[in-house]
Design a protein around this motif. Sequence first.
Motif, PDB file in Angstrom:
ATOM      1  N   THR A   1       0.813  -1.219   0.000  1.00  0.00           N
ATOM      2  CA  THR A   1       0.000   0.000   0.000  1.00  0.00           C
ATOM      3  C   THR A   1       0.850   1.276   0.000  1.00  0.00           C
ATOM      4  O   THR A   1       0.334   2.375   0.123  1.00  0.00           O
ATOM      5  N   LYS A   2       2.166   1.129  -0.135  1.00  0.00           N
ATOM      6  CA  LYS A   2       3.040   2.303  -0.163  1.00  0.00           C
ATOM      7  C   LYS A   2       2.829   3.140  -1.429  1.00  0.00           C
ATOM      8  O   LYS A   2       2.601   2.589  -2.499  1.00  0.00           O
ATOM      9  N   PRO A   3       2.949   4.466  -1.314  1.00  0.00           N
ATOM     10  CA  PRO A   3       2.966   5.281  -2.528  1.00  0.00           C
ATOM     11  C   PRO A   3       4.330   5.162  -3.228  1.00  0.00           C
ATOM     12  O   PRO A   3       5.322   4.775  -2.605  1.00  0.00           O
ATOM     13  N   PHE A   4       4.336   5.484  -4.491  1.00  0.00           N
ATOM     14  CA  PHE A   4       5.564   5.484  -5.292  1.00  0.00           C
ATOM     15  C   PHE A   4       5.703   6.850  -5.960  1.00  0.00           C
ATOM     16  O   PHE A   4       4.728   7.584  -6.074  1.00  0.00           O
ATOM     17  N   ALA A   5       6.915   7.171  -6.406  1.00  0.00           N
ATOM     18  CA  ALA A   5       7.081   8.384  -7.209  1.00  0.00           C
ATOM     19  C   ALA A   5       7.408   8.004  -8.645  1.00  0.00           C
ATOM     20  O   ALA A   5       8.091   7.013  -8.906  1.00  0.00           O
ATOM     21  N   GLY A   6       6.875   8.783  -9.583  1.00  0.00           N
ATOM     22  CA  GLY A   6       7.206   8.616 -11.003  1.00  0.00           C
ATOM     23  C   GLY A   6       7.814   9.912 -11.512  1.00  0.00           C
ATOM     24  O   GLY A   6       7.375  11.001 -11.135  1.00  0.00           O
ATOM     25  N   ILE A   7       8.848   9.805 -12.343  1.00  0.00           N
ATOM     26  CA  ILE A   7       9.521  10.998 -12.872  1.00  0.00           C
ATOM     27  C   ILE A   7       9.664  10.869 -14.381  1.00  0.00           C
ATOM     28  O   ILE A   7      10.158   9.862 -14.883  1.00  0.00           O
TER      29      ILE A   7
ATOM     30  N   MET B   1      11.350  18.446 -16.064  1.00  0.00           N
ATOM     31  CA  MET B   1      11.045  17.149 -15.467  1.00  0.00           C
ATOM     32  C   MET B   1       9.714  17.243 -14.734  1.00  0.00           C
ATOM     33  O   MET B   1       9.430  18.226 -14.042  1.00  0.00           O
ATOM     34  N   GLN B   2       8.868  16.247 -14.980  1.00  0.00           N
ATOM     35  CA  GLN B   2       7.581  16.126 -14.306  1.00  0.00           C
ATOM     36  C   GLN B   2       7.743  15.068 -13.230  1.00  0.00           C
ATOM     37  O   GLN B   2       8.238  13.976 -13.513  1.00  0.00           O
ATOM     38  N   ILE B   3       7.285  15.374 -12.027  1.00  0.00           N
ATOM     39  CA  ILE B   3       7.415  14.442 -10.915  1.00  0.00           C
ATOM     40  C   ILE B   3       6.039  14.231 -10.311  1.00  0.00           C
ATOM     41  O   ILE B   3       5.233  15.168 -10.259  1.00  0.00           O
ATOM     42  N   GLY B   4       5.742  13.024  -9.874  1.00  0.00           N
ATOM     43  CA  GLY B   4       4.459  12.795  -9.229  1.00  0.00           C
ATOM     44  C   GLY B   4       4.574  11.739  -8.151  1.00  0.00           C
ATOM     45  O   GLY B   4       5.287  10.748  -8.336  1.00  0.00           O
ATOM     46  N   VAL B   5       3.899  11.980  -6.998  1.00  0.00           N
ATOM     47  CA  VAL B   5       3.729  10.904  -6.020  1.00  0.00           C
ATOM     48  C   VAL B   5       2.379  10.269  -6.326  1.00  0.00           C
ATOM     49  O   VAL B   5       1.368  10.963  -6.481  1.00  0.00           O
ATOM     50  N   VAL B   6       2.404   8.950  -6.454  1.00  0.00           N
ATOM     51  CA  VAL B   6       1.255   8.198  -6.947  1.00  0.00           C
ATOM     52  C   VAL B   6       0.914   7.138  -5.909  1.00  0.00           C
ATOM     53  O   VAL B   6       1.806   6.491  -5.374  1.00  0.00           O
ATOM     54  N   SER B   7      -0.381   6.977  -5.602  1.00  0.00           N
ATOM     55  CA  SER B   7      -0.783   5.973  -4.618  1.00  0.00           C
ATOM     56  C   SER B   7      -0.610   4.574  -5.207  1.00  0.00           C
ATOM     57  O   SER B   7      -0.476   4.415  -6.422  1.00  0.00           O
TER      58      SER B   7
ATOM     59  N   THR C   1       4.081  17.801  -0.267  1.00  0.00           N
ATOM     60  CA  THR C   1       2.707  18.119  -0.688  1.00  0.00           C
ATOM     61  C   THR C   1       1.767  16.945  -0.411  1.00  0.00           C
ATOM     62  O   THR C   1       0.608  17.137  -0.019  1.00  0.00           O
ATOM     63  N   ALA C   2       2.264  15.734  -0.590  1.00  0.00           N
ATOM     64  CA  ALA C   2       1.438  14.546  -0.354  1.00  0.00           C
ATOM     65  C   ALA C   2       1.399  14.163   1.122  1.00  0.00           C
ATOM     66  O   ALA C   2       0.787  13.157   1.496  1.00  0.00           O
ATOM     67  N   ALA C   3       2.068  14.969   1.980  1.00  0.00           N
ATOM     68  CA  ALA C   3       2.105  14.734   3.425  1.00  0.00           C
ATOM     69  C   ALA C   3       2.707  13.382   3.803  1.00  0.00           C
ATOM     70  O   ALA C   3       2.213  12.683   4.686  1.00  0.00           O
ATOM     71  N   ILE C   4       3.774  13.019   3.073  1.00  0.00           N
ATOM     72  CA  ILE C   4       4.529  11.813   3.433  1.00  0.00           C
ATOM     73  C   ILE C   4       6.013  12.166   3.458  1.00  0.00           C
ATOM     74  O   ILE C   4       6.425  13.244   3.009  1.00  0.00           O
TER      75      ILE C   4
ATOM     76  N   SER D   1      11.064   8.578   2.747  1.00  0.00           N
ATOM     77  CA  SER D   1      11.280   7.196   3.180  1.00  0.00           C
ATOM     78  C   SER D   1       9.989   6.376   3.204  1.00  0.00           C
ATOM     79  O   SER D   1      10.029   5.151   3.328  1.00  0.00           O
ATOM     80  N   ASP D   2       8.838   7.038   3.062  1.00  0.00           N
ATOM     81  CA  ASP D   2       7.574   6.299   2.949  1.00  0.00           C
ATOM     82  C   ASP D   2       7.351   5.720   1.551  1.00  0.00           C
ATOM     83  O   ASP D   2       6.477   4.876   1.349  1.00  0.00           O
ATOM     84  N   LEU D   3       8.125   6.233   0.574  1.00  0.00           N
ATOM     85  CA  LEU D   3       7.940   5.755  -0.809  1.00  0.00           C
ATOM     86  C   LEU D   3       8.374   4.293  -0.943  1.00  0.00           C
ATOM     87  O   LEU D   3       9.402   3.888  -0.400  1.00  0.00           O
ATOM     88  N   GLY D   4       7.589   3.519  -1.681  1.00  0.00           N
ATOM     89  CA  GLY D   4       7.979   2.140  -1.988  1.00  0.00           C
ATOM     90  C   GLY D   4       9.097   2.082  -3.015  1.00  0.00           C
ATOM     91  O   GLY D   4       9.832   1.104  -3.101  1.00  0.00           O
ATOM     92  N   GLY D   5       9.230   3.149  -3.775  1.00  0.00           N
ATOM     93  CA  GLY D   5      10.260   3.201  -4.809  1.00  0.00           C
ATOM     94  C   GLY D   5      10.004   4.375  -5.738  1.00  0.00           C
ATOM     95  O   GLY D   5       8.981   5.054  -5.632  1.00  0.00           O
TER      96      GLY D   5
END
Lengths: 324, 324
Positions: A5-11, A18-24, A60-63, A66-70
Motif C-alpha cells: 500500500t506504499k505510494p511510489f514516485a514517477g519521474i 522534469m515532471q514528478i508525481g507521487v502516486v498511490s 505536498t502529499a504529506a509523506i 522514506s515512505d515511498l515504496g520506490g
Amino acid sequence: MATMTKPFAGIDLGGTNMQIGVVSHDLKLLAPAKRKTKSEDGLDAIIARIVSGVQEACTTAAIKVSDLGGIGIGAPGAVDPYRGIVLEAVNLRWKDVPLAEILEKRLKVPVIVDNDVNVAVLGENALGAGQQSANILGVWVGTGVGGGLILNGKLFYGHFLSAGEIGHTILFPNNPKGNRSVEHNCSRTTVVDRIVRLIKSGQKSSLGDEIAGDYDNVKSRTVAKHYLADDKLVREVVDNAADLLGVAVANAVTLLSLERVVVGGGLTEAIGKPFVDRIHKAAKELVFPEACRKFDIVASKLEDNAGVFGAAMLAIERVREAKK
Amino acid sequence: MATMTKPFAGIDLGGTNMQIGVVSHDLKLLAPAKRKTKSEDGLDAIIARIVSGVQEACTTAAIKVSDLGGIGIGAPGAVDPYRGIVLEAVNLRWKDVPLAEILEKRLKVPVIVDNDVNVAVLGENALGAGQQSANILGVWVGTGVGGGLILNGKLFYGHFLSAGEIGHTILFPNNPKGNRSVEHNCSRTTVVDRIVRLIKSGQKSSLGDEIAGDYDNVKSRTVAKHYLADDKLVREVVDNAADLLGVAVANAVTLLSLERVVVGGGLTEAIGKPFVDRIHKAAKELVFPEACRKFDIVASKLEDNAGVFGAAMLAIERVREAKK
C-alpha cells in the motif's frame, strides 16, 4: 507502511522539464512537482533538482521520502533498465550515468530507470488511451521519433535493450545516411525544416505569412494551427510524414501482429485526431493478413502525465517482483 | 512409460512432401518416415497419409503409437496454435481444418499444430544454426517468403496469431498491390520470373543457355548453379533480392533488438553462404543502434529436419505445460 500500500514516485525526465508525481499504490496522483532540467548545468545540478522535486512532491502529499515504496524514472535516450544506467542521452549530455545508484544513495529508496517512451507507453496502456492491450507499439513524434513496445503484457527490451526504436527503421535504403529513416522523414524537426524550405523557395503558405521570416521558432502548435486551417503547403508536408509513419506502423503491426498502436509526442498532441487518423488510414491499407486490419490506433491521452504514471507503475511492478 | 521420457513425433507437412520423425525425449531422431502430400487428393487422403506415416515411423522405432507423448505438426499457412486449427493453407487447399482434433481422434495422443516456419525456427534455434538465442527471427525464402519469431525464448504469435510474417512487410508502398512486399520482391518465384523475363528480352545468361527455352521449370538449384558460377544476369537479380531482404531484416532487428536471424528455405539452401552473407552485409549497414550491428545471421542447418525436430519440441513443451 506495508509494501503493497506504499505510494511510489514517477519521474518523466525530459531534455527541458522534469515532471514528478507521487502516486498511490492504486495509481492515483497524490501530488505533482515540476522542475526545469537545465542540462547545461551538468549532472550534479540535475540530480539536485530531481531530489528537491521528489522532496517537494512528498511534502505536498504529506509523506516522507522514506515512505515511498520506490521511484521510477523515464529518461530520454538509451537506457539499461536492468542496471539502472542511462547509456546515452544526447539531450541531457549524459553518457553511462548510473542514475539508479546515484539516486538510491541520495533518497534511500529503490530506483528503477527506463527509457522515456517505454514508460509513457506503459502509462498510456494502463490508464490512458482505451483498454489495456497485451501487444502495443508506442510511436512518439516530436523532435525525433521515439518508440516503445509492450509484448505479452510487458515492456519488451530485446537483446541489445533497444527494442521499439521504430524511428530508426529505414524507409529509403538508397537515400544518404542522414535521410533514410522514419525519424529523418517524419519528426517534427523534419516537418518544420521542409515547410521552411518550401516557404523560403517562394511557395505560398499561411504559416509563412504568420511567421514572417522568423524561421527559427516554428513550434508544433504553429504547424498544427495551419494544418487544421487547411493550409495546402503545411497539409502536404504533414500528410506525407503521416503516410510514411503509416508504412512503418503497418510493418510493425504485420511483423508483430499488434492489436494496438498509440501515437504521442509534441506534433501528435498539437494536431490531434486528424494526424492519427491519417497514419491509421495509410497503415490499414498495408497490413497483412486481413485480420491485422482490425488493429487499433489511438492518440495518447495522458500527455505530460503518461511518463509520470508509467514510471511509477514500472517501479511498483519491479519492486514487487524483487520482493517475491 | 513415464511422461518425461516418452518419445514424441514431429511432422513437417509441406505442400509437396511430409517429413515425419519419432524423436526421443532428449531430441534424438529414432526413426524417420516420408510421404507425398498430394493435396489434390483432398483432406481425408492427406490425413490417411499422416496416420500411416506416423505408424510406420513408430514401427521402425519399435514402439506403438500409444507410446508417443504427443505429436507436433508444422503446417504451411495460417494456424491457430491454441485451438490446433489450420485457418488457411493455400498449398494444401485447406480452410479452417481442425487438424489437432482430427488426428487426436485417429491416433489417440495429444496433437499440437503450428505454422511450418515457426516450428522450423524453433528446431533451428534448439539444434541447428549455432547456440540458442532468446530473440530470433526466421526468414524462409522459397516459393514465398515465410517468417517466424522467437521472443524471450518462446514462439511469439501476437494478437491475430500472425506474428513473424516478414514476407508481407512492405518495401515499396507506392507500388501496385501485388508488387510491394518483401515476398513480391525476394521470393524464389519472383527471382525466377525476373531472370526469365530478362532472358526472354534478349539478355545473355548462362542460365538461359542451359534451359534453352524451357522457362517453366527453373528450380532453386538451377539459379544457385549459375549464381555460384558468377553469371552476371543471375547475380544481379539474386543480389537485388538479397539486398531487399537485408532492408526488411535490418528493420526487424532494429525494432526488436534481435540477436540472431536464421535464413532458410529452398533458395537459401541452394545458394548457401554467399546468399546469407549478402543479406547480412545489406542489413548491417542499416540497423540501429550501433549495438545492433553485432546481430548474427546464419543459414539454417537442419534443412528438411528442422521442421520435424521443431514440431516434436513444441509438442514436448506444450504437453508438459498442460500437465503442470
